[in-house]
Design a protein around this motif. Structure first.
Motif, short mmCIF file in Angstrom:
data_model
loop_
_atom_site.label_atom_id
_atom_site.label_comp_id
_atom_site.label_asym_id
_atom_site.label_seq_id
_atom_site.Cartn_x
_atom_site.Cartn_y
_atom_site.Cartn_z
N CYS A 80 -6.44 2.39 -6.41
CA CYS A 80 -5.55 3.48 -5.95
C CYS A 80 -4.80 4.04 -7.17
CB CYS A 80 -4.55 2.96 -4.92
SG CYS A 80 -3.33 4.21 -4.46
N CYS A 133 -0.47 3.54 -6.54
CA CYS A 133 0.23 2.25 -6.46
C CYS A 133 -0.44 1.15 -7.27
CB CYS A 133 0.45 1.83 -5.00
SG CYS A 133 -1.00 1.28 -4.11
N PRO A 165 0.82 -1.22 0.00
CA PRO A 165 0.00 0.00 0.00
C PRO A 165 0.85 1.27 0.00
CG PRO A 165 0.14 -0.89 2.21
CD PRO A 165 0.84 -1.86 1.30
N CYS A 166 0.16 2.38 -0.31
CA CYS A 166 0.85 3.67 -0.33
C CYS A 166 0.03 4.69 0.45
CB CYS A 166 1.10 4.11 -1.76
SG CYS A 166 -0.37 4.76 -2.60
N ARG A 196 -1.86 6.98 -0.60
CA ARG A 196 -3.21 7.19 -1.13
C ARG A 196 -4.12 5.99 -0.90
NH1 ARG A 196 -3.82 10.52 -6.57
NH2 ARG A 196 -5.84 10.94 -5.60
N CYS A 197 -3.57 4.88 -0.41
CA CYS A 197 -4.42 3.80 0.07
C CYS A 197 -4.97 4.18 1.45
CB CYS A 197 -3.64 2.50 0.17
SG CYS A 197 -3.04 1.88 -1.40
ZN LIG Z 1 -1.93 3.07 -2.99
#
Ligand SMILES: [Zn+2]
Length: 340
Positions: free
Chosen positions: A243, A246, A169-170, A172-173
Motif C-alpha cells: 500500500c 500506509c 489499514p488505510c 488505499r488498503c
Molecule cells: Zn493502506
C-alpha cells in the motif's frame, strides 16, 4: 464542586470510560469536519454538543433546497439565501454551543491548501461526497500522523472506518486507486435515505470521541451497514501489501497538483474544468443515471440545469459551468454529475 463546563457535560462525563478527565480532553481537542453536508453536519452538531474545544468546518458548496431532507444543520432560509454550508453550519452550531471555537472555511480542499486548513487538528472526520478528497485526506493523515475517520452514505447504506496512522489499514488498503469518474454510485445517482447519513454521522461522532480520549479500537475495523435490510458487517481489513500510503509512505495525492484544472472564463460567470487523465466518459450512462435537474443530450455532450447553474459535459471529461458564482460550487456540481 463541579465547574460550570463540567456541569454542562455531566451526563456525558458520568459515563465511566469518559469521566471528567476524558471530558477535559474533548475540551482541549481540535477536530476538523471536512464536508458539512449530511454526514458531516450530523457529526459536527454532535461534536459541538459533546464539547470538542475547537471545530474546523470545511465545505466548498452552498445550501440548496434538495439538501434539506438529510442535512440536519440547515433550514429553508439557508437554502433560499444559498448560504455557504460552512458558514451556515458554523452559525447554527454557535447557537448550540457558544463555549467552543467554531471556525468555518468556505473552500475546496486540495493539496495546495490542506496544510493550512487543517493546521492544529487532532482528528479529521470525513463528511465529503467524493473519492478525490478522501484520498487526499488519507495521504495527509499519514504524512502528519493524525487519525481520520472515513464515512460514506449512499442509498440505504453506510460505511465507516477509523484510520489511525502510523498503523494501517488505510483507505488505499480498501480501495487501491480512485475509480474512474462515473463509476461510483453517489447520492445524485442512487439517491439516499435521509436518516442514513445522519446515523452514520452519529457513529462517526462516537468514534471521534473515543479517538480523542484514547479509547479507539486497537485494530480499527471497517463497518458496513445496510439500514434498509438490517445487514451489518464488521470487516477486519488487512493491511494491503505494498500500500503506497500506509506501508510505503508515498503520498502521491498530497504531492499532486489539484486533480483537475479549473479556470474561470472571464465576464460570463462561467468556469471550465479539464480533468487530468480522464480518458473518455460514457455520456449515455452518466445521463441515464442522473436524477436531478433538467437535462438535454446530444451525441457529443450532455447539458444539465439545476439551481440556476448550467453544466455542459463533453465526452473527454471537459465541462463548462455557468451560473455557479464561484469556483468551488462549479467544481462541486461537476463532481456530482460525473461521480468523481
Ligand atoms: Zn493502506
Amino acid at each position: 464542586m463541579l465547574a460550570a463546563d463540567d456541569h454542562r457535560y455531566r451526563r456525558q462525563s458520568l459515563f465511566p470510560p469518559i469521566g471528567l478527565a476524558g471530558q477535559r480532553r474533548l475540551g482541549a481537542a481540535t477536530v476538523a469536519v471536512v464536508g458539512c453536508g449530511a454526514t458531516g453536519g450530523a457529526t459536527a452538531q454532535l461534536l459541538a454538543r459533546a464539547g470538542i474545544g475547537r471545530l474546523v468546518m470545511v465545505d466548498r458548496d452552498l445550501v440548496a433546497e434538495d439538501n434539506l431532507h438529510r442535512q440536519v444543520l440547515f433550514n429553508e432560509s439557508d437554502a433560499r439565501e444559498m448560504r455557504p454550508k460552512a458558514e451556515a453550519a458554523a452559525a447554527h452550531l454557535r447557537e448550540v454551543n457558544s463555549q467552543i471555537k467554531i471556525e468555518p472555511a468556505v473552500a475546496h480542499l486540495h493539496a495546495g491548501n490542506i496544510d493550512e486548513l487543517l493546521a492544529g487538528t487532532d482528528l479529521v472526520v470525513d463528511g465529503t461526497d467524493n473519492v478525490a478528497t478522501r484520498f487526499l485526506l488519507n495521504d495527509w493523515a499519514f504524512a502528519n500522523t493524525i487519525p481520520w475517520i472515513y464515512v460514506g452514505a449512499v442509498g440505504g447504506e453506510g460505511m465507516l472506518m477509523p484510520v489511525a496512522p502510523p498503523h494501517g489499514p488505510c483507505l488505499r488498503c480498501l480501495l487501491p486507486e480512485p475509480p474512474p469518474p462515473g463509476v461510483l454510485a453517489t447520492c445524485d445517482t442512487a439517491g439516499v435515505v435521509g436518516p442514513v447519513p445522519a446515523a452514520m454521522g452519529a457513529m462517526a461522532a462516537t468514534e471521534a470521541i473515543k479517538l480523542v480520549i484514547g479509547a479507539g479500537e486497537r485494530e480499527p475495523r471497517l463497518r458496513s451497514i445496510d439500514f434498509w435490510h438490517w445487514r451489518v458487517h464488521t470487516i477486519a481489513l488487512p493491511v494491503r501489501q505494498g500500500c503506497p500510503t500506509c506501508v510505503e509512505g508515498r503520498f502521491e495525492f498530497l504531492e499532486a497538483q489539484p486533480g483537475s484544472r479549473l479556470t474561470e472564463i472571464c465576464g460570463r460567470d462561467s468556469y471550465q474544468i479539464v480533468p487530468r487523465d480522464c480518458g473518455s466518459l460514457d455520456l449515455a450512462w452518466i445521463a441515464s443515471r442522473w436524477k436531478g435537474g433538467n437535462q438535454t443530450r446530444s451525441k457529443s455532450f450532455i447539458r444539465i440545469e439545476e439551481g440556476g447553474m448550467r453544466l455542459v459535459l463533453f465526452a473527454d471529461g471537459r465541462a463548462l459551468i455557468e451560473g455557479a458564482g464561484e469556483a468551488g460550487r462549479a467544481q462541486a456540481f461537476y463532481d456530482r454529475v460525473v461521480g468523481a
